[in-house]
Design an enzyme around this catalytic site. Structure first.
Site, mmCIF file in Angstrom:
data_model
loop_
_atom_site.group_PDB
_atom_site.id
_atom_site.type_symbol
_atom_site.label_atom_id
_atom_site.label_comp_id
_atom_site.label_asym_id
_atom_site.label_seq_id
_atom_site.Cartn_x
_atom_site.Cartn_y
_atom_site.Cartn_z
ATOM 1 N N MET A 35 -7.331 8.942 9.860
ATOM 2 C CA MET A 35 -8.012 9.430 8.640
ATOM 3 C C MET A 35 -8.981 10.577 8.949
ATOM 4 O O MET A 35 -10.099 10.617 8.403
ATOM 5 C CB MET A 35 -8.783 8.278 7.959
ATOM 6 C CG MET A 35 -7.876 7.167 7.477
ATOM 7 S SD MET A 35 -8.757 5.768 6.783
ATOM 8 C CE MET A 35 -9.157 4.831 8.262
ATOM 9 N N ASP A 44 0.823 -1.208 0.000
ATOM 10 C CA ASP A 44 0.000 0.000 0.000
ATOM 11 C C ASP A 44 0.861 1.265 0.000
ATOM 12 O O ASP A 44 2.052 1.222 0.285
ATOM 13 C CB ASP A 44 -0.851 0.033 1.274
ATOM 14 C CG ASP A 44 -2.005 -0.944 1.221
ATOM 15 O OD1 ASP A 44 -2.405 -1.318 0.116
ATOM 16 O OD2 ASP A 44 -2.495 -1.310 2.301
ATOM 17 N N LYS A 50 -3.285 3.470 -2.602
ATOM 18 C CA LYS A 50 -4.250 4.525 -2.888
ATOM 19 C C LYS A 50 -3.925 5.681 -1.962
ATOM 20 O O LYS A 50 -3.602 5.490 -0.801
ATOM 21 C CB LYS A 50 -5.677 4.057 -2.707
ATOM 22 C CG LYS A 50 -5.858 3.177 -1.493
ATOM 23 C CD LYS A 50 -7.227 2.555 -1.480
ATOM 24 C CE LYS A 50 -7.316 1.446 -0.482
ATOM 25 N NZ LYS A 50 -7.741 0.184 -0.913
HETATM 26 N N1 SAH Z 1 -3.598 0.057 9.484
HETATM 27 C C1 SAH Z 1 -3.026 1.375 9.684
HETATM 28 C C2 SAH Z 1 -4.049 2.457 9.492
HETATM 29 C C3 SAH Z 1 -4.533 2.557 8.057
HETATM 30 S S1 SAH Z 1 -5.693 3.836 7.819
HETATM 31 C C4 SAH Z 1 -2.380 1.450 11.077
HETATM 32 O O1 SAH Z 1 -2.575 0.525 11.884
HETATM 33 O O2 SAH Z 1 -1.655 2.393 11.359
HETATM 34 C C5 SAH Z 1 -4.660 5.152 7.275
HETATM 35 C C6 SAH Z 1 -4.493 6.169 8.377
HETATM 36 O O3 SAH Z 1 -3.535 5.715 9.322
HETATM 37 C C7 SAH Z 1 -3.954 7.510 7.928
HETATM 38 O O4 SAH Z 1 -4.972 8.319 7.380
HETATM 39 C C8 SAH Z 1 -3.457 8.065 9.233
HETATM 40 O O5 SAH Z 1 -4.509 8.509 10.036
HETATM 41 C C9 SAH Z 1 -2.882 6.817 9.881
HETATM 42 N N2 SAH Z 1 -1.431 6.677 9.650
HETATM 43 C C10 SAH Z 1 -0.801 5.646 9.076
HETATM 44 N N3 SAH Z 1 0.539 5.827 9.088
HETATM 45 C C11 SAH Z 1 0.757 7.012 9.693
HETATM 46 C C12 SAH Z 1 1.925 7.761 10.033
HETATM 47 N N4 SAH Z 1 3.145 7.332 9.741
HETATM 48 N N5 SAH Z 1 1.756 8.934 10.678
HETATM 49 C C13 SAH Z 1 0.525 9.378 10.995
HETATM 50 N N6 SAH Z 1 -0.606 8.727 10.702
HETATM 51 C C14 SAH Z 1 -0.498 7.556 10.069
#
Ligand code: SAH
Length: 257
Positions: free
Chosen positions: A183, A46, A68
């Site tokens: 998000m 991803d 995406k």
């Molecule tokens: N499965 C992922 C979340 C996916 S949804 C997890 O457990 O982290 C995608 C959202 O994750 C983004 O919109 C943001 O809110 C968050 N996110 C993922 N990586 C991030 C990062 N390095 N810094 C800040 N927010 C992050």
């Protein structure tokens, strides 16, 4: 990995490993994730997976980017699931790599269900989620004994991009002193409005952590009432984690990064 004093499971041909890549810092990968990166024949990943993690993919492995990012066209979820099944049926070791943890707002369950329906064997490797690691890298514990005995992980938008209608703001506000939003960057005005209407103090501290655990990490401290305005005026962009609650105050004591 050969020097480990215990055996890791063999990555078998025709199997899919659904693996959390963590939030960014490659040092936060699990041993199983590293093992998978070193043995996969094909890696389906991803947008949120850090480049430095992808650099660990073994030479010769095929890479498939199904990323995406905020509105741009990308493969639909069923197409991704079909792709995993097809690759596995070709007898490949398929690594499905997702940002953070695959089962936390990562649609990992949908992919796992599709694999099960297709009788494709799979393993799930949890990852460190951005909603815990991001605050930690900003010096904010998501729980602290004197502050909260519960924490809630919330998505800022549903399938349509709106704040999820199913959320019971009054119940969440009352029951969970700390809220961690994923998000949510484009929905901060309605989120603050709902929380304040449900009884959270307008002055409650909030931290916004962008690109957490990467070299580009930034942290903004603000309050519920100023949240949307401050994020806009600083031009903050996703990915970001938003932490609401008094644990944010601990940053003045615990910031280490
Ligand atoms: N499965 C992922 C979340 C996916 S949804 C997890 O457990 O982290 C995608 C959202 O994750 C983004 O919109 C943001 O809110 C968050 N996110 C993922 N990586 C991030 C990062 N390095 N810094 C800040 N927010 C992050």
């Amino acid at each position: 990995m050969e020097s480990l004093p215990f055996a890791l499971p063999e990555f078998l041909p025709g199997h899919v490993w659904l693996v959390g890549a963590g939030p960014g810092d490659p040092g936060l990968l699990s041993l199983l994730a590293l093992h998978a990166l070193r043995h996969a024949d094909v890696v389906v990943y991803d947008a949120l997976v850090d480049r430095r993690v992808l650099d660990l993919i073994r030479d010769g492995a095929e890479r498939v980017d199904v990323g995406k990012r905020g509105g741009t066209p990308s493969p639909k979820q069923p197409e991704i699931s079909d792709k995993l099944v097809t690759l596995a049926r070709r007898g490949l070791r398929v690594l499905r790599l997702k940002g953070g943890d695959p089962f936390l707002f990562g649609r990992g369950s949908e992919e796992a269900a599709a694999l099960r329906a297709a009788e494709t064997p799979f393993r799930v490797v949890p990852g460190i989620t951005s909603g815990i690691a991001g605050p930690a890298y900003a010096g904010i514990p998501v729980t602290s004994r004197d502050v909260n005995s519960a924490v809630t992980f919330i998505t800022g938008h549903d399938g349509d991009g709106d704040v999820p209608r199913s959320l019971d703001w009054a119940a969440i506000s009352r029951a969970s002193p700390v809220l961690v939003f994923y998000m949510a960057l484009r929905r901060l005005a309605p989120i603050s409005r709902e929380l304040i209407a449900a009884g959270r103090p307008a002055s409650q501290p909030v931290a916004v952590i962008c690109e957490a655990t990467t070299e580009r990490q930034t942290v903004l401290e603000t309050t519920l009432e100023r949240l949307a305005e401050d994020v806009a005026s600083h031009g903050l962009k996703p990915p970001a984690i938003v932490v609401v609650g008094d644990v944010v105050r601990l940053r003045s004591l615990l910031d280490w990064h």
